[in-house]
Scaffold this active site. Structure first.
Site, PDB file in Angstrom:
ATOM      1  N   HIS A 189       0.790  -0.713   0.315  1.00 15.64           N
ATOM      2  CA  HIS A 189      -0.022   0.227  -0.263  1.00 15.64           C
ATOM      3  C   HIS A 189       0.788   1.072  -0.122  1.00 15.64           C
ATOM      4  CE1 HIS A 189      -2.402   2.806   1.353  1.00 15.64           C
ATOM      5  NE2 HIS A 189      -3.567   2.706   1.049  1.00 15.64           N
ATOM      6  N   GLU A 235      -3.533   3.350  -6.990  1.00 16.85           N
ATOM      7  CA  GLU A 235      -4.044   4.833  -6.558  1.00 16.85           C
ATOM      8  C   GLU A 235      -2.779   5.592  -6.639  1.00 16.85           C
ATOM      9  OE1 GLU A 235      -6.163   2.852  -2.562  1.00 16.85           O
ATOM     10  OE2 GLU A 235      -4.769   3.110  -2.270  1.00 16.85           O
TER      11      GLU A 235
HETATM   12  O1  G3P Z   1      -6.670   2.332   0.123  1.00 13.63           O
HETATM   13  C1  G3P Z   1      -7.614   2.999  -0.436  1.00 13.63           C
HETATM   14  C2  G3P Z   1      -6.846   4.917  -0.107  1.00 13.63           C
HETATM   15  O2  G3P Z   1      -5.292   4.611   0.336  1.00 13.63           O
HETATM   16  C3  G3P Z   1      -7.496   5.146  -0.697  1.00 13.63           C
HETATM   17  O3  G3P Z   1      -8.110   6.360   0.413  1.00 13.63           O
HETATM   18  O4  G3P Z   1      -9.192   7.940   1.275  1.00 13.63           O
HETATM   19  O5  G3P Z   1      -8.232   7.657  -1.117  1.00 13.63           O
HETATM   20  O6  G3P Z   1     -10.004   6.549  -0.163  1.00 13.63           O
HETATM   21  P1  G3P Z   1      -8.838   7.160   0.089  1.00 13.63           P
END
Ligand code: G3P
Length: 222
Positions: free
Chosen positions: A91, A139
């Site tokens: 992550h 991400e």
């Molecule tokens: O693992 C999910 C995360 O990193 C995304 O976070 O708060 O932007 O949905 P968020």
């Protein structure tokens, strides 16, 4: 079928009994809409949550270790024994070396944990797809925890990751995450080729978690 993976991080709303409560809501909405749900919790909450729900419980992290003298490290076998069916690996908030991503992915497969390997950019998504996980989650770190969804701010990162990963192996599913807050964001993710989402604050910190999850699940099956 798409999947909604909710990462509870270290948010108060996603720890201990709150994690159980959230997992139960996810289970209910998942059943109602026929959407697969998984909750990624703190390793120490795996046992508690897995005992209360049928949905998949993932660990937020594992270390690339086998049984032995590794005080304080997260043993994949222990996480599995506690009831986890999967794990996040690499992550953005817990990045590891490429050798360790590979080793953790390998051990996770050996013990029977589904793998969600996270990637910050398209190139990393392509690279980790070579480890043949069940999922690669793209991400962009700068959008994590923010209010602008990756699907709005950087849609090309999602579609290019899907293309890159599928070229390596059709079977690896791509999730996207960062800033996802609404059904509209989920619909866009699916349109861009993602087969699910990895979401945290948009659900965990929402006032009405059930409403947000229902909206997201509905968008997933449309
Ligand atoms: O693992 C999910 C995360 O990193 C995304 O976070 O708060 O932007 O949905 P968020």
């Amino acid at each position: 079928m798409g999947i909604i993976v909710v990462n509870t991080k270290a948010y108060w709303e996603g720890i201990g009994k709150n994690a159980v409560e959230l997992a139960k809501i996810m289970e209910k909405i998942g059943r109602e809409y026929g959407v697969e749900m998984a909750i990624a919790v703190q390793p120490c909450d795996v046992y508690r949550v897995a005992n209360e729900v049928e949905i998949d419980v993932f660990s937020q992290h594992i270390d690339a270790i086998e049984y032995g003298s590794y005080t304080g490290w997260i043993l994949p076998h222990a996480v599995k024994e506690a009831g986890a069916r999967g794990t996040l690996i690499n992550h953005s908030e817990h990045r590891i070396k490429v050798e360790d991503i590979f080793a953790a992915a390998k051990i996770a497969a050996e013990v029977g944990l589904k793998r969600v390997i996270c990637a910050s950019v398209v190139e990393v998504a392509r690279a980790v797809a070579c480890f043949m996980p069940e999922y690669v989650a793209i991400e962009p770190p700068e959008l994590i925890g923010g209010d602008i969804s990756v699907t709005k701010a950087k849609p090309e990162v999602v579609s290019e990751s899907v293309e890159a990963v599928k070229k390596i192996n059709e079977k690896v599913k791509v999730l996207c995450g960062a800033g996802i807050k609404s059904g509209e964001d989920v619909a866009k993710a699916i349109e861009l080729g993602a087969e699910g989402i990895l979401v945290a604050s948009g659900v965990v910190k929402a006032k009405d978690k059930e409403k947000v999850l229902a909206e997201m699940a509905e968008a997933m099956v449309k």
